[in-house]
Design an enzyme around this catalytic site. Structure first.
Site, PDB file in Angstrom:
ATOM      1  N   LYS A   8       0.838  -1.202   0.000  1.00 11.77           N
ATOM      2  CA  LYS A   8       0.000   0.000   0.000  1.00 11.77           C
ATOM      3  C   LYS A   8       0.878   1.259   0.000  1.00 11.77           C
ATOM      4  O   LYS A   8       2.075   1.195   0.355  1.00 11.77           O
ATOM      5  CB  LYS A   8      -0.902  -0.017   1.234  1.00 11.77           C
ATOM      6  CG  LYS A   8      -1.976  -1.112   1.190  1.00 11.77           C
ATOM      7  CD  LYS A   8      -2.946  -0.931   2.346  1.00 11.77           C
ATOM      8  CE  LYS A   8      -4.054  -1.948   2.314  1.00 11.77           C
ATOM      9  NZ  LYS A   8      -5.072  -1.675   3.348  1.00 11.77           N
ATOM     10  N   GLU A  45      -9.537 -10.019  -7.488  1.00 11.48           N
ATOM     11  CA  GLU A  45      -8.488  -9.014  -7.322  1.00 11.48           C
ATOM     12  C   GLU A  45      -7.295  -9.281  -8.251  1.00 11.48           C
ATOM     13  O   GLU A  45      -6.730  -8.347  -8.829  1.00 11.48           O
ATOM     14  CB  GLU A  45      -8.022  -8.994  -5.862  1.00 11.48           C
ATOM     15  CG  GLU A  45      -9.112  -8.463  -4.916  1.00 11.48           C
ATOM     16  CD  GLU A  45      -8.766  -8.684  -3.443  1.00 11.48           C
ATOM     17  OE1 GLU A  45      -7.690  -9.242  -3.140  1.00 11.48           O
ATOM     18  OE2 GLU A  45      -9.595  -8.293  -2.598  1.00 11.48           O
ATOM     19  N   ASN A  78      -2.221   0.264   6.940  1.00  7.63           N
ATOM     20  CA  ASN A  78      -1.698  -1.022   7.421  1.00  7.63           C
ATOM     21  C   ASN A  78      -0.741  -1.710   6.451  1.00  7.63           C
ATOM     22  O   ASN A  78      -0.608  -2.941   6.461  1.00  7.63           O
ATOM     23  CB  ASN A  78      -2.860  -1.925   7.850  1.00  7.63           C
ATOM     24  CG  ASN A  78      -3.906  -2.056   6.763  1.00  7.63           C
ATOM     25  OD1 ASN A  78      -3.631  -1.736   5.606  1.00  7.63           O
ATOM     26  ND2 ASN A  78      -5.085  -2.524   7.116  1.00  7.63           N
ATOM     27  N   HIS A 136      -1.905  -5.042   1.526  1.00  8.16           N
ATOM     28  CA  HIS A 136      -3.194  -5.690   1.267  1.00  8.16           C
ATOM     29  C   HIS A 136      -2.943  -7.165   0.985  1.00  8.16           C
ATOM     30  O   HIS A 136      -1.970  -7.509   0.314  1.00  8.16           O
ATOM     31  CB  HIS A 136      -3.869  -5.076   0.030  1.00  8.16           C
ATOM     32  CG  HIS A 136      -5.013  -5.921  -0.461  1.00  8.16           C
ATOM     33  ND1 HIS A 136      -6.263  -5.880   0.122  1.00  8.16           N
ATOM     34  CD2 HIS A 136      -5.074  -6.881  -1.423  1.00  8.16           C
ATOM     35  CE1 HIS A 136      -7.050  -6.757  -0.478  1.00  8.16           C
ATOM     36  NE2 HIS A 136      -6.358  -7.382  -1.420  1.00  8.16           N
ATOM     37  N   TYR A 183     -11.802  -1.925  -3.956  1.00 13.97           N
ATOM     38  CA  TYR A 183     -12.516  -1.835  -2.671  1.00 13.97           C
ATOM     39  C   TYR A 183     -14.035  -1.711  -2.840  1.00 13.97           C
ATOM     40  O   TYR A 183     -14.714  -1.176  -1.962  1.00 13.97           O
ATOM     41  CB  TYR A 183     -11.964  -0.650  -1.869  1.00 13.97           C
ATOM     42  CG  TYR A 183     -10.634  -0.958  -1.213  1.00 13.97           C
ATOM     43  CD1 TYR A 183     -10.467  -2.113  -0.431  1.00 13.97           C
ATOM     44  CD2 TYR A 183      -9.545  -0.105  -1.356  1.00 13.97           C
ATOM     45  CE1 TYR A 183      -9.253  -2.400   0.176  1.00 13.97           C
ATOM     46  CE2 TYR A 183      -8.322  -0.393  -0.747  1.00 13.97           C
ATOM     47  CZ  TYR A 183      -8.191  -1.536   0.020  1.00 13.97           C
ATOM     48  OH  TYR A 183      -6.990  -1.824   0.632  1.00 13.97           O
TER      49      TYR A 183
END
Ligand code: UDP
Ligand code: MG
Length: 148
Positions: free
Chosen positions: A11, A136, A122, A125, A51
């Site tokens: 990310k 994905e 975080n 992913h 998302y």
């Protein structure tokens, strides 16, 4: 147990904080096999598709802004393959909330919650289940980038 594939993305916070090598090192040490990588320009359209399941959440726009920090931002996408790899990678990555994640996990070690937006930054992913993984991987990779 069948052989699975899962999508990992570094990310934007992970990339900016120079944690790319560290994430790969942790997954490497855990024994996962990397079968494809791609540097992908991340458009808002791609982030929103990624998302999609969260589009009605109040934090959705902040999440997309976090995921697409600038116009030409590029994200490193990796596919790992192996037995049970989806849940095994999630274990190494840790829980979504970095403050609740196991402190030895990637997110528990390096994630944080933005004091400005409340977004859980975080670092990484990882696909949550087989259905997400298939969807994905198809979003972030072209068919010809992936081995049979
Ligand atoms: N997220 C957040 N706040 C929340 C839930 C999610 O900021 O309350 C962000 C966080 O970056 C998370 C991402 O949205 O990784 C996707 O959420 P999801 O529930 O799919 O968690 P994940 O599968 O990434 O663990
Ligand atoms: Mg998820």
């Amino acid at each position: 147990m069948a052989i699975e594939r899962t999508l990992v993305l570094i990310k934007p916070d992970g990339q900016k904080r120079k944690l790319t090598g560290l994430v790969i090192d942790r997954l490497d040490h855990a024994g996962f096999e990397m079968i494809a990588t791609r540097i992908v320009p991340v458009t808002r359209k791609l982030a929103e598709a990624h998302y999609e399941a969260l589009k009605d959440k109040p934090f959705f726009q902040n999440l997309i802004n976090f995921f697409v920090p600038t116009k030409n931002f590029k994200i490193l996408a990796i596919v790992y393959q192996g037995e049970n790899v989806i849940s095994e990678v999630r274990k190494v990555v840790g829980a979504t909330n970095p403050e609740a994640a196991d402190p030895s996990s990637i997110r528990g070690s390096f994630g944080r919650i933005s004091s400005v937006t409340g977004i859980m930054e975080n670092v990484v992913h990882a696909s949550a289940n087989a259905e997400d993984a298939e969807r994905e991987i198809a979003l972030w990779f072209r068919k010809e980038d992936l081995p049979e």
